[in-house]
Structures are given as C-alpha cells and as structure tokens.
Design a protein around this motif. Sequence first.
Motif, mmCIF file in Angstrom:
data_model
loop_
_atom_site.group_PDB
_atom_site.id
_atom_site.type_symbol
_atom_site.label_atom_id
_atom_site.label_comp_id
_atom_site.label_asym_id
_atom_site.label_seq_id
_atom_site.Cartn_x
_atom_site.Cartn_y
_atom_site.Cartn_z
ATOM 1 N N LEU A 87 0.838 -1.200 0.000
ATOM 2 C CA LEU A 87 0.000 0.000 0.000
ATOM 3 C C LEU A 87 0.874 1.252 0.000
ATOM 4 O O LEU A 87 1.809 1.373 0.776
ATOM 5 N N ARG A 88 0.538 2.190 -0.877
ATOM 6 C CA ARG A 88 1.323 3.419 -1.015
ATOM 7 C C ARG A 88 0.579 4.593 -0.375
ATOM 8 O O ARG A 88 -0.536 4.928 -0.787
ATOM 9 N N ILE A 89 1.215 5.183 0.634
ATOM 10 C CA ILE A 89 0.682 6.373 1.293
ATOM 11 C C ILE A 89 1.553 7.553 0.911
ATOM 12 O O ILE A 89 2.766 7.531 1.126
ATOM 13 N N VAL A 90 0.947 8.575 0.339
ATOM 14 C CA VAL A 90 1.677 9.806 0.064
ATOM 15 C C VAL A 90 1.410 10.772 1.208
ATOM 16 O O VAL A 90 0.264 11.127 1.491
ATOM 17 N N LEU A 91 2.477 11.181 1.870
ATOM 18 C CA LEU A 91 2.401 12.065 3.025
ATOM 19 C C LEU A 91 2.972 13.432 2.682
ATOM 20 O O LEU A 91 4.074 13.530 2.129
ATOM 21 N N PHE A 92 2.209 14.480 2.995
ATOM 22 C CA PHE A 92 2.759 15.831 2.924
ATOM 23 C C PHE A 92 2.214 16.629 4.097
ATOM 24 O O PHE A 92 1.250 16.243 4.741
ATOM 25 N N SER A 93 2.862 17.725 4.411
ATOM 26 C CA SER A 93 2.504 18.465 5.612
ATOM 27 C C SER A 93 2.977 19.900 5.521
ATOM 28 O O SER A 93 3.730 20.273 4.609
ATOM 29 N N ASP A 94 2.527 20.713 6.475
ATOM 30 C CA ASP A 94 3.028 22.078 6.667
ATOM 31 C C ASP A 94 3.069 22.848 5.352
ATOM 32 O O ASP A 94 4.120 23.353 4.942
ATOM 33 N N ALA A 95 1.910 22.943 4.715
ATOM 34 C CA ALA A 95 1.833 23.668 3.441
ATOM 35 C C ALA A 95 2.024 25.169 3.644
ATOM 36 O O ALA A 95 2.660 25.830 2.824
ATOM 37 N N HIS A 96 1.422 25.718 4.713
ATOM 38 C CA HIS A 96 1.519 27.167 4.951
ATOM 39 C C HIS A 96 1.254 27.917 3.638
ATOM 40 O O HIS A 96 2.109 28.663 3.142
ATOM 41 N N ILE A 97 0.058 27.690 3.102
ATOM 42 C CA ILE A 97 -0.274 28.096 1.743
ATOM 43 C C ILE A 97 0.034 29.568 1.459
ATOM 44 O O ILE A 97 0.558 29.910 0.389
ATOM 45 N N ASN A 98 -0.246 30.434 2.409
ATOM 46 C CA ASN A 98 -0.070 31.866 2.142
ATOM 47 C C ASN A 98 1.387 32.248 1.916
ATOM 48 O O ASN A 98 1.674 33.287 1.313
ATOM 49 N N SER A 99 2.315 31.411 2.362
ATOM 50 C CA SER A 99 3.730 31.699 2.149
ATOM 51 C C SER A 99 4.138 31.498 0.692
ATOM 52 O O SER A 99 5.205 31.963 0.280
ATOM 53 N N PHE A 100 3.312 30.795 -0.091
ATOM 54 C CA PHE A 100 3.577 30.626 -1.522
ATOM 55 C C PHE A 100 3.077 31.818 -2.327
ATOM 56 O O PHE A 100 3.471 31.993 -3.480
ATOM 57 N N HIS A 101 2.216 32.631 -1.728
ATOM 58 C CA HIS A 101 1.518 33.688 -2.462
ATOM 59 C C HIS A 101 2.493 34.701 -3.059
ATOM 60 O O HIS A 101 3.337 35.263 -2.359
ATOM 61 N N ASN A 102 2.371 34.902 -4.354
ATOM 62 C CA ASN A 102 3.129 35.907 -5.111
ATOM 63 C C ASN A 102 4.599 35.577 -5.337
ATOM 64 O O ASN A 102 5.241 36.215 -6.176
ATOM 65 N N ILE A 103 5.160 34.647 -4.609
ATOM 66 C CA ILE A 103 6.592 34.386 -4.779
ATOM 67 C C ILE A 103 6.905 32.960 -5.239
ATOM 68 O O ILE A 103 7.889 32.749 -5.944
ATOM 69 N N MET A 104 6.089 31.982 -4.861
ATOM 70 C CA MET A 104 6.396 30.592 -5.222
ATOM 71 C C MET A 104 5.141 29.822 -5.615
ATOM 72 O O MET A 104 5.052 28.627 -5.351
ATOM 73 N N GLU A 105 4.186 30.485 -6.232
ATOM 74 C CA GLU A 105 2.942 29.795 -6.587
ATOM 75 C C GLU A 105 3.197 28.678 -7.595
ATOM 76 O O GLU A 105 2.491 27.673 -7.607
ATOM 77 N N ASP A 106 4.202 28.850 -8.448
ATOM 78 C CA ASP A 106 4.552 27.792 -9.394
ATOM 79 C C ASP A 106 5.032 26.547 -8.663
ATOM 80 O O ASP A 106 4.796 25.412 -9.113
#
Length: 330
Positions: A87-106
């Motif tokens: 079984l494959r579990i993809v784990l991600f965390s700590d997105a802090h979405i607003n920190s991507f705004h305008n500088i790293m949205e890509d």
Amino acid sequence: MRILVGYLMILGIFAVPKMIFSVCSFLGWRHCVQHKTPHNWGNIIGILLSVVSVIMIIYGFTIGPRKLEVVNVDIPIKGLPQSFNGLRIVLFSDAHINSFHNIMEDCLVRDIDTISALKPNIICFAGDLQNIQPSELYRYKNLLSRIAKNTNVPVYSVLGNHDYSMYQTGTPQEKAANERKLREYEKSIGWQLLNNEHKAYYSANHKDSIIIAGEGNCGTGRFPDRSDMKKTMRGVKKNDCVILMQHDPMTWESRILPKSNAALTLSGHTHGGQISIFGLRPTAFVYPNDRGLYEKQGRYLYVTSGIGALLPFRLGVTAEITVITLKIKK
C-alpha cells in the motif's frame, strides 16, 4: 509576502555578516593581546565567514525553498493484512499556503501535480494548511481540490497548530468561527478531516481493513493542545492495524506509544528544522524525533520536513513529499 521576504533577506545580508565579523575580530583581538602577536587573523576569518554567510542567506531565501524532494520509505508493519502489502501512502505536511503567495505559486502547483503523479492509494496531510486564518486559502480552492479529484483516492488530514486560532486576533466567537471555516474548507476540497476520530480503510474486496486515525494537535508549551487519544481510539480493537496522524511529534514516545496501538504515526510540524549545517538542525535540540523515520519496539514514527514554512527559508533541508510503502513484517 514578497515584500516581507525581500526585507528579511536584505536585513540578513547586512546584519548577519557584520555580527560574524565583529565576533571574529573581537576574538582575534583577544588572541593578539594574550599572545602578544601583531596580526589579527580574526579579521581575515571574519571576512571569509561573512562572505559565506551572505551566499548562504541568498541561497536560503531564493533557491532553497523552491527545491522539492520525493522521499521513498518502506515500512514493515506487524499485523498488516495481506491485502495492504505494498500500500502506497503519500504524506505531505506544513503547506503554509499563504507563504507561496506571489513568490512561489509555481512551486505549489508543482507540489500538487507531484502528489497526483505518485499514484497513491491513500494521501495524508499532517496539518498546518494555513498561516493564520482561512481567508488565506480561498484563492487556492480550485488548485487544492485537484489533489482529491485527480487521484480519486481518500485524502485524510489533521489540524496543526497554525490551523487553530492561536495566532488570530478577535473575540472567542470570531476565533471559533474561523476554526469552523477551516474545517468546512477542507471538506469542500474533498479532504476527510480527522479531528480526534478514525475511519476504516477497506481493501478492494472489502474483507480487510486498516484504521486511519487523526488526532487534534498535541502541543506542548505555547502550542495548542486539542488532542484526545481516548476519543480518537474509541472503538478501535487491540488487534487492528492503526496508522495515526498527529501533527506534532513531540509526544510520540511519552504518550502515543503507551496510550495507543498505532503501528505507524505520521507527523510534521518541525519542517525538518529548515536549516541543517554539518548535520546540525535547530529542531534537533528541542525534539527527540524531529525529522525522518524512527522505530521503537517495532512501531514507527515518520516526521516529514513538509512542503512549506511560515518563513520560506531553507538551507540544507529540502521540502519533501514522502511515499510510504507498507510491507508485511516477517
């Protein structure tokens, strides 16, 4: 965010080298006084270290946060049903979405597409979707919805310390409303938020199952404690195979191991320290288990470095998406 990051980078470029040079020059001067030598080698060392520090600061703000690593980990689980071997579990965390705004949205788009391309059976998000409040997330609803839509697999999530209202201003009623809005938001993008609860994940033939449990943030010190292990595990049988999501890994040994039968705990929170110089990470001095895979008596903890951060600075610790493959422990 772009202005703030630029300001902090410029501040670091000017302040840190001056501090380093001053310390080296002072130590060199003390050496000259004690040993009665005419040359202050501390000045030369200070200049060299200052140049190195400028390069590290520029890299940490510009290149470091944009890098992504896909980490593959095989974990043997005792009592894992045969149906879930591999079984494959993809784990991600700590997105802090607003920190991507305008500088790293890509980079955020790349991360979302990477999750889909990894062909997971289950996706787990270990908390800290927002920085301060849910309004930061609204512009990214279509993008974040792609995780569940494009993979067509369950996306389980828990709340991190930033997903509560501790960093917000306002009345208790306003804070409670914002917490409710975040929970509703995660539901609207197709995620299954586990807030001190669990769900059964069944095999294709519906004969076998494993338990996916999610506990509220178990903070220590200044971080919020919304955890309730008794409620989370209510109805779980002793011989059930349990995967527990808990944002903060601090209490894995002291609380999770003795008070649950979780075979695998998935956490984030630490960001891997964000900085690692010669293997030294600031979080390693605070957290006994701050990054990567840990094992104790056949039970495992994995702490991901996350894909984002409140301050987008990384040096020696790359953002990561983790593919965990479960294996039957022989």
